[in-house]
Design an enzyme around this catalytic site. Structure first.
Site, PDB file in Angstrom:
ATOM      1  N   ASP A 184     -17.916  32.329  33.130  1.00  0.00           N
ATOM      2  CA  ASP A 184     -16.808  32.302  32.171  1.00  0.00           C
ATOM      3  C   ASP A 184     -17.049  33.394  31.130  1.00  0.00           C
ATOM      4  O   ASP A 184     -18.007  33.328  30.355  1.00  0.00           O
ATOM      5  CB  ASP A 184     -16.733  30.923  31.511  1.00  0.00           C
ATOM      6  N   ASP A 194     -10.647  35.817  33.708  1.00  0.00           N
ATOM      7  CA  ASP A 194     -11.930  35.755  33.011  1.00  0.00           C
ATOM      8  C   ASP A 194     -12.885  34.665  33.480  1.00  0.00           C
ATOM      9  O   ASP A 194     -13.907  34.427  32.843  1.00  0.00           O
ATOM     10  CB  ASP A 194     -11.697  35.600  31.505  1.00  0.00           C
ATOM     11  N   GLU A 195     -12.591  34.008  34.586  1.00  0.00           N
ATOM     12  CA  GLU A 195     -13.532  32.994  35.066  1.00  0.00           C
ATOM     13  C   GLU A 195     -13.430  32.819  36.574  1.00  0.00           C
ATOM     14  O   GLU A 195     -12.388  33.056  37.174  1.00  0.00           O
ATOM     15  CB  GLU A 195     -13.318  31.660  34.348  1.00  0.00           C
TER      16      GLU A 195
END
Length: 359
Positions: free
Chosen positions: A11, A106-107
């Site tokens: 993350d 983003d993860e």
């Protein structure tokens, strides 16, 4: 024989804001807000950790954020830049496994169960990934390592920013028992309140209820929570996860040019989109506004948040921000539409605490 799974959840830390601070040294160490103009009914897409100290969070109206921190710096998102950086990160992850499931820019989950890298140690792989992201991309990431997706995701949030948490079968029960119920994946304000009302405040409190009792209180999501409380999550890391979108548009009977009239129509569209999201058990991160003019040319404007949304009120905050940056050029409008994309399956159908607009 029981499968020994090794799952990593990566993350990125305050992804958009961190990219802006990386690219613009003058922003480092300052409260930075990526999103809409507070003077034009904007909404916060994300913010730096310096801004979060003031209580600012994703999906908060920009005006509210400004009142909390008048000295904050507001900038518009640069989505193409963020997508490019995301590809760099995902390319690194794909070097460690062919089982990489991106959840958003983003993860991502990474299944390293069969990896021979770092002597097969998921913890060492996660540390190496974090180090490479920092050296090659110039950003920090937090990592969670465990034997299933639920625990890996919970672990990545435990020591943010730039942290790593490992949850083994041996320490998982203790971790879950101490975990506040509001921190459970998918548990939002409404579900949290329902559980608090029956005496559930931490993971250990869930253990006092049978699966049947939890289903009776929460419906199908009661079964999910029953399993999560016992460290059970059999979902596989799916590299072929298909990104879909949910949208509605209306062709107007008469062309219009009044912004307030457009807002009223968009409010009705947002309600229908929200209903569809709920029916399909989905949430999304990206809100796109479509405007078609009376010369049949059309434009789209999008905003991507750090967190997922599904409620009409949340959608409309974004739509109002987007319509404020449309240049109508004195042209009338004949069609309006809203699309929600970057979808996540909404395992537990409640809005998360951080997406509340009750400020």
């Amino acid at each position: 024989m029981k499968e020994n799974r090794k799952i990593i959840h990566i993350d990125m830390d305050a992804f958009y804001a961190s990219i802006e601070q990386r690219d613009n040294p003058k922003y480092k160490g300052k409260p930075l807000i990526v999103g809409g103009d507070p003077n034009r009914r904007g909404v916060v897409a994300t913010c730096s950790y310096e801004a979060r100290k003031y209580g600012i969070h994703s999906a908060m109206p920009s005006l509210t954020a400004y009142k909390l921190c008048p000295k904050a710096i507001f900038i518009r998102p640069r989505m193409e830049v963020y997508k490019k950086v995301s590809r760099q990160v995902m390319n690194i992850l794909n070097e460690y496994s062919n089982l990489v499931e991106p959840l958003s820019l983003d993860e991502a989950f990474v299944d390293v169960s069969k990896s021979k890298r770092c002597k097969g140690s998921a913890t060492l792989i996660a540390l190496e990934i974090k180090e490479r992201i920092f050296k090659e991309v110039g950003l920090t990431a937090s990592a969670g390592v465990s034997f299933n997706k639920f625990l890996a995701k919970m672990a990545s949030d435990f020591r943010k920013p730039d942290g790593i948490t490992v949850i083994t079968e041996e320490n998982s029960k203790d971790f879950i028992r101490k975990l506040p119920i509001g921190k459970f994946f998918g548990v939002g304000r409404v579900t949290k309140n329902k559980l608090n009302n029956i005496g559930v405040f931490k993971g250990e409190d869930l253990l006092g209820f049978s699966e049947k009792e939890l289903i009776g209180i929460l419906g199908d999501r009661g079964k999910i929570l029953y399993e999560f409380a016992r460290g059970i999550d059999n979902r596989q890391v799916n590299p072929y996860r298909i990104r879909k979108s949910i949208g509605k548009e209306i062709t107007l009977r008469e062309d219009i040019e009044d912004i307030e009239e457009m807002i009223e129509i968009l409010d009705k569209i947002a309600e229908r989109v929200s209903e569809s999201l709920c029916l399909l058990n989905k949430k999304g991160k990206t809100v796109t506004l479509k405007v078609k003019f009376n010369d049949f040319k059309h434009i789209t404007r999008s905003i991507t948040l750090e967190h997922f949304l599904k409620e009409k009120k949340e959608i409309m905050e974004c739509v109002k921000d987007l319509i404020s940056i449309v240049d109508f050029k004195n042209k009338k409008v004949r069609l309006l539409g809203i699309t929600i994309s970057s979808l996540e399956e909404n395992i537990i159908i409640e809005e998360r605490e951080q997406l509340s607009f009750d400020v």
